[in-house]
Scaffold this motif. Structure first.
Motif, PDB file in Angstrom:
ATOM      1  N   ARG A 199      97.262 -62.851 -56.166  1.00  0.00           N
ATOM      2  CA  ARG A 199      98.364 -62.415 -55.591  1.00  0.00           C
ATOM      3  C   ARG A 199      98.617 -60.933 -56.561  1.00  0.00           C
ATOM      4  N   GLU A 200      99.392 -60.122 -55.598  1.00  0.00           N
ATOM      5  CA  GLU A 200      99.868 -58.818 -56.108  1.00  0.00           C
ATOM      6  C   GLU A 200     101.158 -59.154 -57.214  1.00  0.00           C
ATOM      7  N   VAL A 201     100.894 -58.640 -58.332  1.00  0.00           N
ATOM      8  CA  VAL A 201     101.756 -58.793 -59.371  1.00  0.00           C
ATOM      9  C   VAL A 201     102.279 -57.403 -59.863  1.00  0.00           C
TER      10      VAL A 201
END
Length: 409
Positions: free
Chosen positions: A216-218
């Motif tokens: 996931r993008e963080v």
């Protein structure tokens, strides 16, 4: 406002104990019902042709008087707590022992015709739960239903749980794995053999976790660009010219010439002064470009974690505790029971689990080579954790079978 609290038990004795505590805590007996599966002949034989409980029929049915008293203690105990104990035949369930308001519903309007499922829903049990409880009775369970005042519903639930109530939701999951969907009013009642198999059939699911690694993008940070205007002073020099008009008179003495024109004509002459002043103009010019852009790169990250799995450890019990082996000592144990102080209060079948328990203790490697006074505290703890009978009542039976087995070792 009243609430309906329900529990189901594997043993009739447990349901009897739960009802006894409910009544001792002030619950009205008219608000307590019991419906127990009576497919087994060992219970049915204590009822006459009209389905009424007859405690004295133990010896008439071919069993000993003591055995009759023992079952009478279990079944009749409920009869003493709740009025109207009787034997009913319920579609989809089979013969049941029923007492209390639920029994009245079963034999009243829409009762036996509507089955146990209908009686439960009429009593206020949600339909989804009624399906599992009706099926639980069909599969040999003993149902206790309490119509508890709103403020005492939690107390009723606690009491019912305290007496070894079955985990019906877990059992429902097990039934569904076998293909069960809902309680069917038209279903055929289970036979005695099927009931025995139901109790002996236990499924323990092996649960294993799988690990799925995703991404996931963080947001980790970044750049913020802000423009603003800064002024700086500029000091420049420029040459300017100023004009001025001077008027002066010069003495003259010459004859009027043609160049002088029409000397006597009136006229007006003007001469203007001009000054130069500094004029500042600005021109905006791009002197530098600030470029903001993302640079992406791929990287590999090693993920380390743990996954769980349930394991079932199978312990092979000693052959000594198999029925065939235990039965070799049964005559000895029956003789000991006949001479004991509890033979006037119990039947041998009621106390037989205590003899079997002591017999198994003698086969336990942790207990066989120790003195009775050393193992008794542990034996009592184990007995009370799994059984409802009083330890003081069964202590000598357990000890006797333990000693008998140890002598023959």
């Amino acid at each position: 406002m009243a609430k309906t609290v329900v529990a189901i038990y594997d043993r009739l004795e447990d349901s009897r104990s739960a009802i006894a505590e409910l009544l001792s805590e002030g619950f009205d007996r008219d608000d307590v019902s019991v419906v127990a599966n009576a497919t087994g002949a060992e219970l049915r034989r204590y009822f006459d042709e009209q389905g009424r409980y007859v405690e004295s029929r133990g010896s008439e049915a071919g069993g000993s008087a003591a055995s009759g008293a023992g079952v009478g203690a279990a079944v009749g105990g409920i009869g003493g707590l709740l009025v109207g104990l009787g034997l009913l035949s319920v579609p989809g369930v089979g013969p049941v022992l029923a007492a209390g308001p639920l029994a009245a519903t079963l034999v009243g309007a829409g009762g036996v015709t509507g089955g146990l499922l209908g009686a439960l829903t009429d009593a206020g049990v949600p339909e989804e739960e009624a399906h599992r409880y009706a099926e639980g009775v069909r599969r040999g369970g003993n149902l206790v239903v309490v119509n508890a005042p709103d403020g005492r519903a939690e107390m009723a639930a606690t009491i019912l749980d305290r007496h070894a109530a079955a985990d019906v939701e877990a059992r429902e999951s097990n039934w569904r794995r076998q293909g069960w969907e809902r309680h069917e009013h038209e279903a055929e009642p289970l036979t005695e053999r099927q009931l025995a198999q139901e109790r002996e059939h236990i499924e323990i699911p092996i649960v294993e976790e799988d690990i799925r690694v995703g991404k996931r993008e963080v947001e980790r940070g970044g750049v913020r660009a802000r423009t603003y205007v800064r002024e700086r002073p500029v000091d420049e020099q420029v040459e300017l010219r100023d004009e001025s008009v001077e008027v002066r008179r010069q003495r003259a003495d010459r004859p009027l010439s043609a160049a002088d024109g029409d000397a006597f004509r009136e006229r007006s002459v003007e001469m203007h002064e001009t000054d130069e002043e500094a004029v500042v103009s600005k021109e905006a010019r791009v002197v530098e470009d600030v470029v903001i852009e993302k640079q992406a790169r791929d990287r590999t990250e090693h993920v380390r974690d743990t996954v769980r799995r349930t394991e079932v450890e199978i312990e092979q019990l000693d052959d000594d505790i198999v029925d065939e082996d235990f039965s070799r000592y049964e005559r000895t144990f029956r003789g000991h029971f006949k001479d004991s102080d509890i033979s006037d209060r119990y039947a041998y079948d009621d106390v037989m689990p205590a003899y079997r328990f002591g017999y198994s203790l003698a086969n336990d490697a942790n207990c066989r080579d120790r003195r009775w006074d050393e193992i008794e505290p542990e034996a009592r703890t184990r007995w009370e954790a799994r059984n409802r009978g009083s330890w003081d009542d069964v202590r000598e039976s357990v000890r006797h079978s333990w000693e008998v087995r140890n002598r023959d070792r």
